[in-house]
Design a protein around this motif. Structure first.
Motif, PDB file in Angstrom:
ATOM      1  N   GLY A   1      40.042  64.999  56.810  1.00  0.00           N
ATOM      2  CA  GLY A   1      39.269  65.891  55.960  1.00  0.00           C
ATOM      3  C   GLY A   1      39.113  65.398  54.540  1.00  0.00           C
ATOM      4  O   GLY A   1      38.361  65.980  53.760  1.00  0.00           O
ATOM      5  N   SER A   2      39.799  64.298  54.195  1.00  0.00           N
ATOM      6  CA  SER A   2      39.723  63.793  52.826  1.00  0.00           C
ATOM      7  C   SER A   2      38.445  62.993  52.574  1.00  0.00           C
ATOM      8  O   SER A   2      38.011  62.844  51.440  1.00  0.00           O
ATOM      9  CB  SER A   2      40.936  62.909  52.520  1.00  0.00           C
ATOM     10  N   GLY A   3      37.852  62.460  53.653  1.00  0.00           N
ATOM     11  CA  GLY A   3      36.637  61.666  53.500  1.00  0.00           C
ATOM     12  C   GLY A   3      36.874  60.267  52.964  1.00  0.00           C
ATOM     13  O   GLY A   3      35.937  59.589  52.551  1.00  0.00           O
ATOM     14  N   LYS A   4      38.125  59.804  52.979  1.00  0.00           N
ATOM     15  CA  LYS A   4      38.428  58.447  52.530  1.00  0.00           C
ATOM     16  C   LYS A   4      39.635  57.919  53.294  1.00  0.00           C
ATOM     17  O   LYS A   4      40.439  58.687  53.838  1.00  0.00           O
ATOM     18  CB  LYS A   4      38.690  58.416  51.026  1.00  0.00           C
ATOM     19  N   ILE A   5      39.735  56.608  53.334  1.00  0.00           N
ATOM     20  CA  ILE A   5      40.811  55.979  54.097  1.00  0.00           C
ATOM     21  C   ILE A   5      42.088  55.874  53.275  1.00  0.00           C
ATOM     22  O   ILE A   5      43.186  56.002  53.794  1.00  0.00           O
ATOM     23  CB  ILE A   5      40.369  54.577  54.584  1.00  0.00           C
TER      24      ILE A   5
ATOM     25  N   ALA B   1      35.390  44.601  58.985  1.00  0.00           N
ATOM     26  CA  ALA B   1      36.132  43.868  60.014  1.00  0.00           C
ATOM     27  C   ALA B   1      37.581  43.656  59.587  1.00  0.00           C
ATOM     28  O   ALA B   1      38.510  43.801  60.407  1.00  0.00           O
ATOM     29  CB  ALA B   1      35.449  42.527  60.279  1.00  0.00           C
ATOM     30  N   ALA B   2      37.789  43.326  58.315  1.00  0.00           N
ATOM     31  CA  ALA B   2      39.149  43.124  57.823  1.00  0.00           C
ATOM     32  C   ALA B   2      39.951  44.426  57.897  1.00  0.00           C
ATOM     33  O   ALA B   2      41.117  44.432  58.319  1.00  0.00           O
ATOM     34  CB  ALA B   2      39.115  42.608  56.387  1.00  0.00           C
ATOM     35  N   ALA B   3      39.321  45.530  57.495  1.00  0.00           N
ATOM     36  CA  ALA B   3      40.000  46.830  57.545  1.00  0.00           C
ATOM     37  C   ALA B   3      40.342  47.218  58.975  1.00  0.00           C
ATOM     38  O   ALA B   3      41.416  47.780  59.243  1.00  0.00           O
ATOM     39  CB  ALA B   3      39.113  47.899  56.900  1.00  0.00           C
ATOM     40  N   ALA B   4      39.433  46.922  59.903  1.00  0.00           N
ATOM     41  CA  ALA B   4      39.679  47.244  61.315  1.00  0.00           C
ATOM     42  C   ALA B   4      40.909  46.500  61.838  1.00  0.00           C
ATOM     43  O   ALA B   4      41.730  47.075  62.571  1.00  0.00           O
ATOM     44  CB  ALA B   4      38.443  46.900  62.151  1.00  0.00           C
TER      45      ALA B   4
ATOM     46  N   ILE C   1      42.266  42.568  47.153  1.00  0.00           N
ATOM     47  CA  ILE C   1      42.022  43.264  45.878  1.00  0.00           C
ATOM     48  C   ILE C   1      42.203  44.770  46.000  1.00  0.00           C
ATOM     49  O   ILE C   1      42.990  45.378  45.274  1.00  0.00           O
ATOM     50  CB  ILE C   1      40.610  42.925  45.354  1.00  0.00           C
ATOM     51  N   ASN C   2      41.466  45.412  46.922  1.00  0.00           N
ATOM     52  CA  ASN C   2      41.463  46.874  47.003  1.00  0.00           C
ATOM     53  C   ASN C   2      42.373  47.455  48.076  1.00  0.00           C
ATOM     54  O   ASN C   2      42.805  48.606  47.973  1.00  0.00           O
ATOM     55  CB  ASN C   2      40.026  47.379  47.238  1.00  0.00           C
ATOM     56  N   HIS C   3      42.594  46.703  49.155  1.00  0.00           N
ATOM     57  CA  HIS C   3      43.414  47.156  50.279  1.00  0.00           C
ATOM     58  C   HIS C   3      42.881  48.453  50.900  1.00  0.00           C
ATOM     59  O   HIS C   3      43.649  49.254  51.431  1.00  0.00           O
ATOM     60  CB  HIS C   3      44.876  47.337  49.857  1.00  0.00           C
ATOM     61  N   THR C   4      41.590  48.639  50.817  1.00  0.00           N
ATOM     62  CA  THR C   4      40.929  49.764  51.472  1.00  0.00           C
ATOM     63  C   THR C   4      39.465  49.401  51.636  1.00  0.00           C
ATOM     64  O   THR C   4      39.011  48.352  51.170  1.00  0.00           O
ATOM     65  CB  THR C   4      41.085  51.056  50.648  1.00  0.00           C
ATOM     66  N   ILE C   5      38.712  50.266  52.305  1.00  0.00           N
ATOM     67  CA  ILE C   5      37.286  50.028  52.519  1.00  0.00           C
ATOM     68  C   ILE C   5      36.530  51.303  52.184  1.00  0.00           C
ATOM     69  O   ILE C   5      36.929  52.402  52.569  1.00  0.00           O
ATOM     70  CB  ILE C   5      36.997  49.579  53.985  1.00  0.00           C
ATOM     71  N   THR C   6      35.464  51.153  51.417  1.00  0.00           N
ATOM     72  CA  THR C   6      34.559  52.258  51.100  1.00  0.00           C
ATOM     73  C   THR C   6      33.137  51.730  51.135  1.00  0.00           C
ATOM     74  O   THR C   6      32.912  50.513  51.129  1.00  0.00           O
ATOM     75  CB  THR C   6      34.832  52.840  49.696  1.00  0.00           C
TER      76      THR C   6
END
Length: 367
Positions: free
Chosen positions: A182-186, A108-111, A276-281
């Protein structure tokens, strides 16, 4: 034949509550014995001086100012999840869904960061992140609680399945938002504008989660010990029939408590993504939702004791990378040492709660 000879050699009986210093002494003795056993295992399996291994573990967690901050930050995250799960466990609601509740809060935060960044002022984006992360965490806790309260479904299975749903939702949106395609990550979200990045307190990027953990620890201690809701949780945990007899609405307590657990886990997801991470996985929680179950139970649902339990586990985990670097041992070796120490800590609770009474020698005939 004397009937006493037929009695068992020993009996296990529940002892009266020990003074705090005696129970702490037993736990300290257990840790010392665990460290001695770890030293023996290290010497036999690797031939390395165990004191050097312990020194490396310590250096991995506290070897520099940065390492100290990271250790404290990781401890705060694990502590927060354990605190979130504790009210449900005291109520005998087996919430195994902490991992999913954290993930969905982070999603939700990433969105908000991705969809609202550049469209709303930064302050409004962060406000939306806080509200939505906690809200979806509440929903993720509410769903299994509702089915448990209404139809007595198995909460262990339902909360576990919610973990998988949350993981697959994160995996789906990772592909939708992936950068580059195509990288598979944000990747790092809003790296140029820093929109949605939670503020650094006193110039430290590590301090926010630590202060939040302190605040939630104090809140949870007061909530469970001194509030009406905390009393109701204890009564429901002891016996639902007793709770109903004294007029407590069990269904309401179950739903309210799980909503609280989910909301705090959602807050943890917010901290992981926004601070902390500033991304989502899919692995952003790092399995801490399950480790927190151990922390909560090992601490006997005491928020203050959870601080030390969380610190011990993070300390061993942080030391693993240092062992790998210095001695060429993989991360699993630290897990072995951690497992031995935790086994002794958990096992010593038996001697705190129970005592062994040996059969007295049969009195001489005629006495």
């Amino acid at each position: 034949m004397n009937d006493k000879n037929k009695e068992p050699l020993f009996h296990i009986v529940k002892r009266a509550a020990l003074p705090w210093y005696q129970s702490m002494g037993i736990r300290a003795a257990a840790i010392v014995l665990a460290l001695l056993l770890c030293a023996v295992v290290t010497t036999i399996t690797t031939g390395i001086n165990p004191l050097q291994v312990y020194q490396s573990i310590f250096a991995g967690a506290f070897g520099s100012t940065r390492k100290i901050w990271i250790t404290l930050q990781n401890t705060s995250i694990l502590l927060l999840i354990a605190l979130a799960l504790t009210p449900a466990f005291k109520m005998r609601f087996w919430n195994i869904g902490g991992e999913g509740q954290v993930l969905i809060g982070g999603l939700a935060a990433a969105a908000c960061m991705i969809c609202l960044g550049g469209r709303l002022p930064n302050a409004l984006v962060m406000l939306c992140m806080v509200i939505t992360s906690i809200a979806v965490g509440v929903i993720w806790g509410f769903i299994p609680a509702f089915f448990k309260a209404k139809w007595n479904t198995n909460e262990t299975l339902s909360t576990l399945m919610m973990n998988y749903i949350a993981t697959q939702l994160v995996a789906f949106f990772t592909i939708v938002w992936e950068v580059p395609k195509g990288s598979g990550k944000i990747g790092i979200i809003n790296q140029d504008s820093n929109v949605g990045w939670l503020p650094q307190l006193f110039g430290s990027k590590y301090l926010l989660s630590i202060l939040v953990a302190v605040a939630i620890t104090v809140f949870m201690y007061i909530y469970l010990r001194y509030s009406k809701q905390g009393y109701e949780i204890c009564v429901v945990g002891e016996s639902e029939n007793t709770a109903k007899y004294v007029g407590i609405k069990v269904e309401k307590v179950i739903i309210r408590t799980m909503a609280l657990s989910g909301g705090i886990c959602g807050l943890v997801g917010l901290l992981l993504v926004g601070s902390i991470n500033h991304t989502i996985t899919t692995t952003i929680a790092g399995g801490q939702g399950f480790t927190a179950v151990l922390v909560s139970w090992m601490s006997k649902f005491n928020p203050v004791t959870m601080i030390f339990s969380s610190a011990l586990i993070v300390f061993m985990d942080r030391g693993a990378s240092e062992i790998s670097t210095n001695f060429g041992l993989n991360h699993s070796y630290s897990d072995i040492l951690t497992g031995i120490i935790l086994f002794f800590i958990i096992g010593c609770e038996f001697f705190i709660t129970y005592q062994i009474r040996f059969r007295r020698k049969a009195e001489k005939e005629g006495q």
